[in-house]
Design an enzyme around this catalytic site. Structure first.
Site, PDB file in Angstrom:
ATOM      1  N   ARG A 299       0.818  -1.218   0.000  1.00  0.00           N
ATOM      2  CA  ARG A 299       0.000   0.000   0.000  1.00  0.00           C
ATOM      3  C   ARG A 299       0.850   1.265   0.000  1.00  0.00           C
ATOM      4  NH1 ARG A 299      -2.578  -3.749   2.989  1.00  0.00           N
ATOM      5  NH2 ARG A 299      -1.649  -2.966   4.910  1.00  0.00           N
TER       6      ARG A 299
ATOM      7  N   GLU B 211       4.444  -9.603  16.277  1.00  0.00           N
ATOM      8  CA  GLU B 211       3.901 -10.049  17.559  1.00  0.00           C
ATOM      9  C   GLU B 211       4.317 -11.509  17.818  1.00  0.00           C
ATOM     10  OE1 GLU B 211      -0.213  -9.122  17.660  1.00  0.00           O
ATOM     11  OE2 GLU B 211      -0.454  -9.886  19.705  1.00  0.00           O
TER      12      GLU B 211
END
Ligand code: AMP
Length: 173
Positions: free
Chosen positions: A58, A95
């Site tokens: 993006r 994470e």
């Protein structure tokens, strides 16, 4: 123009408990697209930028528009295995586990003044890795810009030695 109104929240994408900030609703709106590109351009226009490096995928959209407006070149920073010629890689923590990004070895030359761009700043791990790639090739990171910043994840802390801008901020999920 209120750009925040053009961003769509998509809950539980790509996985449970993530609220995905969908920029396609900004991109398809001609006024919003033009306004966002102009705002980002105004922030960078006096920086003598020679290359805009956008992060897959993006970051390619506004990054490409910005490069053209700044009369700079555009450099893609991509996920592993996508760039065809010789690359250097940088890993960063997620994470759970790690990921990495790559840049063509000849994409930046020493002396290049680089604007790094991505759609969204979350924890800052991706952008921190992108900075390392540009600096390893001898580029100077003059500015970092995002459309969106998630303030509550403190990504800016990782980028504190750099000039960082974002057009839309969220203080809480
Ligand atoms: P980070 O490395 O944590 O700053 O994550 C930034 C990258 O992950 C960017 O390339 C974003 O496109 C993507 N990303 C992270 N969180 C979100 C979110 N809530 N909505 C949309 N994209 C996200």
């Amino acid at each position: 123009m209120d750009l925040k109104n053009t961003i769509r929240d998509v809950p539980d994408f790509p996985k449970k408990s993530i609220i995905f900030k969908d920029i396609t609703t900004l991109l398809k709106n001609p006024e919003a697209l033009s306004y966002a590109a102009e705002e980002l351009y105004n922030l960078a226009k006096n920086k003598k930028i020679t290359k805009v490096a956008g992060i897959e995928s993006r970051g390619f959209i506004l990054g490409g528009l910005l490069a053209e407006k700044l009369k700079a070149g555009f450099v893609p920073i991509r996920k592993p295995g996508k760039l065809p010629a010789e690359v250097i890689s940088e890993s960063y923590s997620l994470e759970y586990g790690t990921d990495s990004i790559e840049i063509h070895k000849d994409a930046i030359i020493p002396g290049d003044i680089v604007l790094l761009h991505d759609d969204l700043l979350a924890t800052g791990g991706t952008m921190e890795a992108a900075i390392k790639l540009v600096e390893k090739l001898g580029g100077k990171v003059a500015q970092i810009s995002f459309l969106i910043e998630l303030n509550f994840l403190n990504g800016r802390e990782k980028l504190k030695n750099y000039e960082v801008h974002s057009l839309i901020q969220y203080d809480a999920e």
